[in-house]
Design an enzyme around this catalytic site. Structure first.
Site, PDB file in Angstrom:
ATOM      1  N   LYS A 173       1.155  -1.168   0.048  1.00 14.19           N
ATOM      2  CA  LYS A 173       0.067   0.084   0.287  1.00 14.19           C
ATOM      3  C   LYS A 173       0.883   1.190   0.088  1.00 14.19           C
ATOM      4  CE  LYS A 173      -3.161  -1.210   3.236  1.00 14.19           C
ATOM      5  NZ  LYS A 173      -4.521  -1.158   4.007  1.00 14.19           N
ATOM      6  N   HIS A 284      -7.542  -0.290  13.238  1.00 17.75           N
ATOM      7  CA  HIS A 284      -7.704   0.650  12.434  1.00 17.75           C
ATOM      8  C   HIS A 284      -9.369   0.911  11.986  1.00 17.75           C
ATOM      9  CE1 HIS A 284      -3.436  -0.692  12.176  1.00 17.75           C
ATOM     10  NE2 HIS A 284      -3.365   0.263  11.370  1.00 17.75           N
TER      11      HIS A 284
HETATM   12  N1  LIG Z   1       1.757   1.527   3.707  1.00 18.18           N
HETATM   13  C1  LIG Z   1       1.358   0.476   4.709  1.00 18.18           C
HETATM   14  O1  LIG Z   1       1.077  -0.418   4.636  1.00 18.18           O
HETATM   15  C2  LIG Z   1       1.432   1.279   6.089  1.00 18.18           C
HETATM   16  C3  LIG Z   1       1.492   0.613   7.132  1.00 18.18           C
HETATM   17  C4  LIG Z   1       1.681   1.103   8.305  1.00 18.18           C
HETATM   18  C5  LIG Z   1       1.737   2.421   8.442  1.00 18.18           C
HETATM   19  N2  LIG Z   1       1.876   3.218   7.511  1.00 18.18           N
HETATM   20  C6  LIG Z   1       2.041   4.411   7.491  1.00 18.18           C
HETATM   21  O2  LIG Z   1       3.271   4.826   8.280  1.00 18.18           O
HETATM   22  C7  LIG Z   1       3.197   6.169   8.895  1.00 18.18           C
HETATM   23  C8  LIG Z   1       4.092   6.013  10.212  1.00 18.18           C
HETATM   24  O3  LIG Z   1       5.378   5.581   9.785  1.00 18.18           O
HETATM   25  P1  LIG Z   1       6.393   5.848  11.006  1.00 18.18           P
HETATM   26  O4  LIG Z   1       6.107   5.581  12.236  1.00 18.18           O
HETATM   27  O5  LIG Z   1       7.597   5.428  10.202  1.00 18.18           O
HETATM   28  O6  LIG Z   1       6.621   7.632  10.960  1.00 18.18           O
HETATM   29  P2  LIG Z   1       7.318   8.667  10.002  1.00 18.18           P
HETATM   30  O7  LIG Z   1       7.730   8.266   8.892  1.00 18.18           O
HETATM   31  O8  LIG Z   1       6.644   9.958  10.505  1.00 18.18           O
HETATM   32  O9  LIG Z   1       8.822   8.589  10.978  1.00 18.18           O
HETATM   33  C9  LIG Z   1       8.838   8.897  12.327  1.00 18.18           C
HETATM   34  C10 LIG Z   1       9.916  10.199  12.709  1.00 18.18           C
HETATM   35  O10 LIG Z   1      11.098   9.318  12.626  1.00 18.18           O
HETATM   36  C11 LIG Z   1      12.058   9.932  11.937  1.00 18.18           C
HETATM   37  N3  LIG Z   1      13.096   8.929  11.505  1.00 18.18           N
HETATM   38  C12 LIG Z   1      12.865   7.972  10.658  1.00 18.18           C
HETATM   39  N4  LIG Z   1      13.770   7.199  10.659  1.00 18.18           N
HETATM   40  C13 LIG Z   1      14.779   7.383  11.512  1.00 18.18           C
HETATM   41  C14 LIG Z   1      15.869   6.967  12.303  1.00 18.18           C
HETATM   42  N5  LIG Z   1      16.321   5.668  11.867  1.00 18.18           N
HETATM   43  N6  LIG Z   1      16.391   7.561  13.374  1.00 18.18           N
HETATM   44  C15 LIG Z   1      15.747   8.692  14.043  1.00 18.18           C
HETATM   45  N7  LIG Z   1      14.545   9.170  13.369  1.00 18.18           N
HETATM   46  C16 LIG Z   1      14.135   8.615  12.202  1.00 18.18           C
HETATM   47  C17 LIG Z   1      11.400  10.588  10.797  1.00 18.18           C
HETATM   48  O11 LIG Z   1      12.021  11.876  10.267  1.00 18.18           O
HETATM   49  C18 LIG Z   1       9.971  11.162  11.374  1.00 18.18           C
HETATM   50  O12 LIG Z   1      10.267  12.453  12.079  1.00 18.18           O
HETATM   51  C19 LIG Z   1       1.826   6.537   8.975  1.00 18.18           C
HETATM   52  O13 LIG Z   1       1.528   7.616   8.011  1.00 18.18           O
HETATM   53  C20 LIG Z   1       1.015   5.254   8.440  1.00 18.18           C
HETATM   54  O14 LIG Z   1      -0.145   5.587   7.767  1.00 18.18           O
HETATM   55  C21 LIG Z   1       1.718   2.759   6.169  1.00 18.18           C
END
Ligand SMILES: NC(=O)c1ccc[n+]([C@@H]2O[C@H](COP(=O)([O-])OP(=O)(O)OC[C@H]3O[C@@H](n4cnc5c(N)ncnc54)[C@H](O)[C@@H]3O)[C@@H](O)[C@H]2O)c1
Length: 410
Positions: A173, A284
């Site tokens: 997705k 969800h």
């Molecule tokens: N496509 C899918 O199937 C699917 C599944 C679950 C979640 N999601 C989506 O994922 C998103 C959430 O992802 P997330 O939790 O990764 O959030 P995010 O991508 O916002 O990352 C969180 C924070 O961590 C920082 N960051 C990234 N890697 C880092 C690292 N190694 N060290 C320090 N900081 C780092 C980023 O800059 C950001 O500020 C939501 O938008 C959700 O809808 C998508």
């Protein structure tokens, strides 16, 4: 009756007499991609990443070593030099777009920025997969842009957060938020490859580790009692130490790998979500609306945790789970650094609207996954507003306060 001759197809006869006609097109799209795990992908002396990036290319033309990298700004700050050094050392001509990536900028503007970078780079339609390096937001944005550029350009994901590693980075997705709709616009588009490297977790703040643990807890609650028990053990370690302390390495590895395995076990047979009863949609149902309502305050996994707390209350109310099991779930959440309570739970209208929107998303039925005991699930279609209020009351009555748990741990 004579059969139509090749030069006079039958539809021509029909069309000349009366406008109309009928064709049916049936096609099957084969989807195949790999999810590979390797620690320290960016270690310059290790050719693994370079090989994987070259081997996954499907185009038939002359191989190209040009690559466009789209990198999360925080990741660039932490790993930018290592990324540059790696791609230069392994003979890639890499260009890079550094993008702000978090929920508040998960929108069409970010998609446009990636599309413009692809255009400026002159990305080849097949031979130069775009490489996404960042969290779930970055991976979703890049996947979406790649999937619509030239109606589909290959891309590779290198997730760098826990949610990225165990969820956003492994499925098909893509998408971004639109108006108040969470992931309202997007596509199903598999990457060529997902490369998972848990060493990125070393720099992830504890709050974001907890955020990822929420999605692991989701999988455990609907599919695996054993994974849940391991999460209870993890909750006693402390989130940061679970991933940092070599003493907990086996536990951290089991939790991460088992979660990916169970997630893919659910995703693969229903990749395009033809079946809308999906147990991985647990947590969800209310959370998309709650998350967008409190987008400055709640991370994705935190909103999922609030939803899971509420639906735990629903399961207890229906006798699908004992009260004792329900309290165990809320305590595990707290121990993993997740708050089962959020003030959004006090907004009854918001919760009812959230369920209505989910019904639209699930083709007119709630198809709401509820836990049956711990590690099992059922789908229900008849949750009422009164039941939601009772579920909220369960969370309000039983959500342990953070300090209460700390006292218990001493
Ligand atoms: N496509 C899918 O199937 C699917 C599944 C679950 C979640 N999601 C989506 O994922 C998103 C959430 O992802 P997330 O939790 O990764 O959030 P995010 O991508 O916002 O990352 C969180 C924070 O961590 C920082 N960051 C990234 N890697 C880092 C690292 N190694 N060290 C320090 N900081 C780092 C980023 O800059 C950001 O500020 C939501 O938008 C959700 O809808 C998508």
């Amino acid at each position: 009756m004579p059969s139509p001759t090749p030069t006079t197809p039958s539809y021509r006869h029909e069309l000349s007499r009366r406008p109309g006609g009928r064709w049916r097109v049936d096609a099957v799209k084969q989807v195949s991609y790999e999810v590979l795990v390797r620690r320290d992908l960016l270690a310059v002396e290790d050719p693994y990443l370079a090989r994987a990036l070259r081997d996954c290319v499907t185009g038939s033309g002359t191989p190209s070593d040009r690559r466009l990298l789209i990198v999360d700004r925080t990741v660039e700050t932490l790993y930018g030099q290592a990324i540059d050094a790696y791609f230069a050392a392994h003979g890639f001509a890499a260009a890079k777009l550094v993008l702000d990536a978090h929920e508040q900028v998960k929108d069409w503007n970010s998609v446009e920025a990636v599309l413009a970078a692809m255009d400026d780079f002159g990305v080849d339609r097949r031979r130069e997969p775009v490489i996404a390096i960042g969290g779930g937001v970055l991976c979703d944005v890049v996947g979406f842009a790649a999937s619509i550029y030239r109606r589909g350009t290959p891309y590779v994901r290198i997730p760098t957060t826990l949610i990225g590693l165990i969820d956003a980075g492994v499925g098909v997705k893509t998408g971004v938020n639109h108006r108040s709709g969470k992931n309202r616009i997007g596509t199903y588009a598999q990457p060529l490859l997902s490369l998972l490297d848990t060493s990125f977790l070393g720099t992830l703040p504890a709050r974001h580790l907890s955020n990822g643990l929420a999605e692991i807890l989701k999988v455990a609650l609907v599919k695996s009692d054993a994974l849940f028990t391991s999460l209870e053990r993890a909750a006693r370690c402390g989130t940061r130490s679970l991933f940092d302390d070599p003493f907990h390495a086996d536990l951290a590895e089991y939790i991460t790998y088992e979660s990916i395995h169970l997630m893919l076990e659910e995703l693969q047979p229903n990749l395009w979500e033809a079946v809308l009863e999906r147990c991985v949609d647990y947590g969800h149902t209310f959370s998309p609306t709650v998350e967008m309502h409190s987008v400055a305050e709640l991370l994705h996994g935190e909103a999922v945790a609030v939803d899971m707390a509420l639906t735990t209350g629903l399961s207890v109310g229906r006798g699908l789970m004992s009260e004792e099991e329900g309290v165990r779930v809320l305590r595990a959440m707290r121990g993993l650094g997740l708050n089962p309570w959020n003030d959004a739970l006090g907004n009854h209208d918001l919760l009812c609207r959230a369920l209505e929107d989910t019904v639209r998303h699930r083709d007119g039925l709630q198809r709401l996954p509820l836990t049956r005991g711990i590690g099992g699930h059922v789908f229900v279609n008849d949750v009422t507003p009164a039941e939601i209020a009772a579920g909220v009351a369960f969370v309000a009555a039983h959500a342990p306060a953070a300090d209460e748990l700390q006292e218990a741990a001493v």
